[in-house]
Each structure stands twice: as C-alpha cells, then as structure tokens.
Design an enzyme around this catalytic site. Structure first.
Site, PDB file in Angstrom:
ATOM      1  N   GLU A 158       0.833  -1.216   0.000  1.00 48.34           N
ATOM      2  CA  GLU A 158       0.000   0.000   0.000  1.00 48.34           C
ATOM      3  C   GLU A 158       0.865   1.264   0.000  1.00 48.34           C
ATOM      4  O   GLU A 158       0.593   2.214   0.741  1.00 48.34           O
ATOM      5  CB  GLU A 158      -0.966  -0.007   1.191  1.00 48.34           C
ATOM      6  CG  GLU A 158      -2.077  -1.018   1.048  1.00 48.34           C
ATOM      7  CD  GLU A 158      -3.209  -0.799   2.056  1.00 48.34           C
ATOM      8  OE1 GLU A 158      -4.380  -0.988   1.681  1.00 48.34           O
ATOM      9  OE2 GLU A 158      -2.916  -0.439   3.212  1.00 48.34           O
ATOM     10  N   GLU A 232      -6.603  -7.490  -0.825  1.00 48.47           N
ATOM     11  CA  GLU A 232      -7.156  -7.448   0.523  1.00 48.47           C
ATOM     12  C   GLU A 232      -8.651  -7.161   0.414  1.00 48.47           C
ATOM     13  O   GLU A 232      -9.070  -6.015   0.283  1.00 48.47           O
ATOM     14  CB  GLU A 232      -6.462  -6.390   1.391  1.00 48.47           C
ATOM     15  CG  GLU A 232      -5.035  -6.755   1.743  1.00 48.47           C
ATOM     16  CD  GLU A 232      -4.414  -5.817   2.763  1.00 48.47           C
ATOM     17  OE1 GLU A 232      -5.163  -5.018   3.384  1.00 48.47           O
ATOM     18  OE2 GLU A 232      -3.181  -5.870   2.943  1.00 48.47           O
TER      19      GLU A 232
END
Length: 584
Positions: A158, A232
């Site tokens: 991320e 995710e």
C-alpha cells in the site's frame, strides 16, 4: 507446484487458466503447533492459496541478526502449506502495516537520527538489502519457478497511501530480483492510491471491502489488461483499546465475495484467520490521536481467533463452491475448550523493587529512547533526583506512549500520549527524593507518516522549568521473567505500584482457553513463560486467548504484571472469548 504466469486474459498456472482464491493468515500470529490445523481448514473452505506477510522486526530483532526458528520458521510453514496442497502469496514488505508493531519495520532503524523510512534513504535501503539478502536464500526453493508453493511476491505494501516515489519501488523490485525472486511481483493499493503505488511492469492489485464494481473498475482503468485481483478483500476489521468490537455480517460479506468472483476476479480474503498479537506486537494508528490496537486480531474472520469456523466460513464456502471445487468434507467442528474456576495468584514481586533484575541502567544527561537503548518492546524505567522539597510540575515534550510517575516509589499520576496531556503536578516530600517514570510502549504506529515512532520520553523534560542534570534509563523488555524474586502475597502490606503476580493451575488435558482478568486494571499476562499479550479494563477486549499448546498436563504457571490497583487476586480460564461490546 506449477509456475504462475500473467497473461492478457488473466492468470495461468501450468499454462492453464487459473483463478487465485486465497485467504490471509499470518504464521507469526498463530502458535506453530496450530499451523497445520488452520491451513487444513483453509483448504476445506475452498481456498487454493494462502497469503502471509513476513514481519521484518521479528526476524531481525537486532541489527545484524536474523531468525528463522520456532514460531518464525517460515520454511516449515511453507512446507506445511504445500503439504496441504495450497499455493502461497508471500508479502515480505519490507513494510507490511498489518496492524502490527511499527508496520513490521524493526525499531533499531529509528536509532539513526533523521532516517527516512520507506524511501531511498541509503541507510534504509542498505538495511532492506541485508534483510532480503538474509530472508530469500532459504526461501528460494519454495518459489513456484523451482517447484515450490510461492506463486508471487508482493512489492512493498500500500505504498500509494504513503508516498509516490516510483524510483523507490523500482529500487525494491531490482533488489528482490537480485536476491533471486523470479516469480511475478505485485503491488496492492486502495483504488484511489493505485497511481501513486504502482510500478510499470509489475502487476497492480486493489484493496477494498465493499463497492466491488467501483473498485474493479478503478483497477481496470490503471491496468487495461491482465488479471483483476483484490489482494485485501476486507471482511472484518481490527479493534482498538477504548473502542468497540467491530463485526460485519456474514451475508453482506458473502454477497460482495460473490460479486468479486462473478466478475472473474481473483481474491485474497483479509483475513481468513486473524490470530493474535501475542506479547507486545500490536500496532497502533495515529491520525491526530494515538490509538493502540488490542491484543486480539480476531478480525471477525471465517476462522475466529481460536481457529473455529464462524458463520462466514460456511457462507464463503457456499459462494466459492459456485466458482470452483470445494472438498466434499464437512465443516470442521469447534475444538474443545477448557474452563477452570478462579485461580489465586499467591506470589508477588513489585516491579520497581525488581528493576535491577530486569534490565541494566544507562546514565546520560537526558532520558534515552527505547531505540537508543537497543530495545524494541516493553517498558523503559527512568530515574532522576529531585533537589527541592515542595510543589513541583513535571513537563514532558513528548510521551511515547504512557508514563506512570512515582516519587520515592509512591504513585503521583499518569501521563498518556493519546490525551495530549504533557504536564503533571505533585508534591515532593523531601529534598533529594527520587523521581521515577515508567513508560510503556503501547505499540508503534503501523500506518501513515507517524511510523517514525520512537518510544520513551522524547525532547525536553523539566521539573519546575529546569532540566535535571542526570538520568538513569533502564530498558525493561520483559523477554524473560526467570530472575524475578517472588514472595508470598501479604494482604496486610499489598504492593504499591506495578507488580508481578504469580499462581499455579493444574490441568488434566490441555485445550484452548481464554484468560479472564475481571477486577484487574491494565497490564500483561504470561502462561508458562509464553507472553499472551496486554489486557486493559477499558475494553473492548475482555479475555486473552490461550492456545492449547501453551498449556501442559499437570502444573502450569500464570504470571500477571498489573500496572495499577486491582480488586482481586484471582484470574479465571473460560471456554469462550469476550471481545467486547459489538459496534452497532
């Protein structure tokens, strides 16, 4: 295990179309004797792949060290996954977030003034190079290109939510390749961060927990062809101290999973099994106010913290069966649980009296941070002299994270980072009195710019406007409690301030259980030397998970460090968890 390829029309495995149906579980949040059980249940739910982060800070607890033993035996974990017929997505970081202490970055990096984490700072990149250089050689046989279970390796994590330095990502990609990683690389970002977190030539994937169509559409904008994947797919959430237990309905999550799979996307369910932040390993968030994460990482996942199937397990299994094979076996039954009535903790060891047995003091002209003391977890004990009798005000520039203050061993107050209160008034009873400050690291920030999260007393510290000339700083990592000197608890003279309490429990047949500390305030608990984690009466979490392998048939030792007063001398083992009141 065959090799994964990325084609214009999707993933291919052994030159056949392949959809990744994965679930996240972290070997370091699960007792190693329970890895096989959790992985078996993953396959029975219909998963063909499992996903795990790698915590740099546990594998390299000190600069120059690298561990792959006991609960950190990643090769053994990969062997266990392969034996179950599961592929693996490996996410070595170096930064992992994961609501884990410091996002997995080792605290010793912060011993260097001015270091810029997650950047091209040469000091940081040299450390990453050494980490990957130690991690990868024993893992190379597990790559899919060499017949192993690892299909792909993640590049950073991320990053688009943190920075936009494409050259930094390119350096990391080159580093992974140089150390032998020849399977596909991938990045993952939330949809709005895809542009900042992506690198040309590396597969982009997205993270989201709802609005499936919008998330996939945004991913396709940034990646016109190739596989669609949600790395995710958030089906629950984590909890913080002082908050409520977060859940998400099984029906709602299953419906979104169905939308993902109907769109021909691959998925990694985050989390399939959350596990536990054992010991001192929980992370924290700081978006203006510091919020430490609780010990449990149950995450409202298909497998709960103790590994039992939840309603989401059955709901997800039914959805997965619409799109691929699911083993024709029944849903696993819950494991046996142990319940035991009150256990009296009969022995006591006051912490301040035991300080010399727990760590060595270092003298300096100012308080030293944990990182300067070479310490990652636990507490720092600071001491200095107070020259003048009478009213006093202690002023601290920064408290990281919670400071209990004592004068001549008597508690005079608490300062907490999250309350932004940095001053404490008290009365000094005599000239030459000892000022003692016990500071707890409640978890380094794991997300955002505040990951540069040094611990202890930071900046200028004054008493009545003057800086003390000398301080003793003592690291208390509490890695081992063997040198503590316990004595029988005397109800006529209870300890003042933090104290260790010890008692014994006889068990006929070990099983999973949950330690309840009703009437206790705040602290840490161990069973047979295994650090279960933190407890705190503010909630949400009310019990600590005790894995069956931690117990033994016969006598078991329970140790509790209580930082404040308590209304009881007993603890209890229960057959069900208390994770707190549920968020509406």
């Amino acid at each position: 295990m065959p090799r994964l390829d990325i084609a214009a029309d999707g993933f291919r495995l052994d030159d056949r179309p392949f959809r990744i149906i994965s679930g996240a579980l972290h070997y370091f949040r699960i007792h190693p004797e329970q890895w096989a059980d959790r992985l078996h249940k993953a396959r029975l739910m219909g998963l063909n792949t499992i996903d795990t982060y790698v915590p740099w800070n546990l594998h390299s607890p000190r600069r120059g060290e690298f561990r792959l033993d006991a609960g950190l035996d990643l090769p053994r974990f990969l062997d266990t996954a392969a034996a179950e017929g599961l592929h693996v997505l490996l996410r070595p970081g170096p930064y992992i977030c994961a609501e884990w202490e410091g996002g997995g970055l080792p605290s010793w990096l912060l011993a260097e003034d001015g270091i810029e984490l997650r950047s091209r700072d040469p000091r940081y990149l040299r450390a990453v190079d050494r980490y990957i250089g130690a991690l990868m050689p024993p893992l190379l046989p597990y790559l899919g290109t060499r017949g192993g279970p690892v299909l792909a390796v993640q590049l950073e994590n991320e990053y688009g939510a943190y920075g936009d330095d494409t050259a930094y990502l390119a350096e990391l990609a080159e580093l992974l390749r140089r150390h032998g990683v020849d399977v596909p690389l991938f990045t993952c970002d939330q949809p709005t961060d895809l542009e900042r977190g992506s690198l040309g030539g590396v597969l982009r994937t997205a993270n989201f927990g709802s609005r499936v169509e919008a998330g996939l559409t945004e991913l396709r904008k940034h990646q016109p062809d190739g596989p669609l994947m949600c790395t995710e797919f958030w089906i629950g959430w984590f909890d913080r101290w002082g908050g409520k237990h977060t859940t998400r309905s099984a029906d709602e999550s299953a419906a979104d999973l169905d939308r993902l799979l109907a769109a021909d996307a691959s998925v990694n369910i985050y989390m399939f099994h959350g596990g536990t932040n054992f010991g001192f390993t929980n992370g924290a968030n700081d978006k203006g106010t510091y919020r430490p994460t609780v010990t449990s990482y149950d995450y409202d996942a298909p497998l709960d913290e103790s590994g039992d199937p939840t309603p989401k397990y059955t709901a997800f299994r039914d959805v997965i069966a619409k799109y691929g094979p699911v083993p024709d076996e029944p849903v696993p039954a819950p494991a046996p649980k142990l319940a035991h009535g009150p256990v009296e903790l009969t022995d006591c060891a006051p912490l301040l009296d035991q300080a010399e047995a727990l760590g060595e003091a270092v003298q300096a002209d100012r308080p030293l941070t944990m990182e300067q003391l070479g310490q990652s977890f636990g507490f720092v004990l600071y001491e200095t002299g107070l020259p003048d009798q009478g009213p006093a005000v202690l002023q601290v520039a920064e408290i990281r994270d919670r400071a209990q203050v004592f004068v001549d061993g008597q508690p005079v107050g608490v300062l907490e980072r999250e309350s932004h209160e940095q001053a404490l008034a008290f009365v000094v009873p005599r000239s030459g009195a000892k000022l003692t400050v016990l500071v707890e690291n409640q978890g380094r920030v794991n997300y955002g710019p505040e990951i540069h999260d040094r611990k202890g007393l930071l900046g200028h510290i004054t008493v009545n406007g003057h800086e003390p000339a000398a301080w003793h700083s003592r690291a208390l990592p509490l890695e081992h409690l063997d040198d503590l000197a316990f004595s029988p608890f005397d109800p006529a003279s209870p300890p003042v301030g933090p104290a260790f309490h010890r008692g014994y429990l006889d068990v006929e047949r070990p099983a999973d259980t949950f330690l309840a500390l009703d009437g206790w305030t705040k602290g840490h608990a161990w069973i047979n030397g295994f650090a279960l984690g933190r407890y705190w009466s503010r909630g949400a979490q009310g019990t600590l998970y005790v894995p069956a392998p931690v117990l033994r048939a016969g006598r078991n030792e329970i140790t509790v460090l209580e930082l404040h007063a308590r209304a009881t001398r007993t603890v209890e083992l229960r057959d069900r968890p208390d994770l707190g009141e549920t968020e509406e």
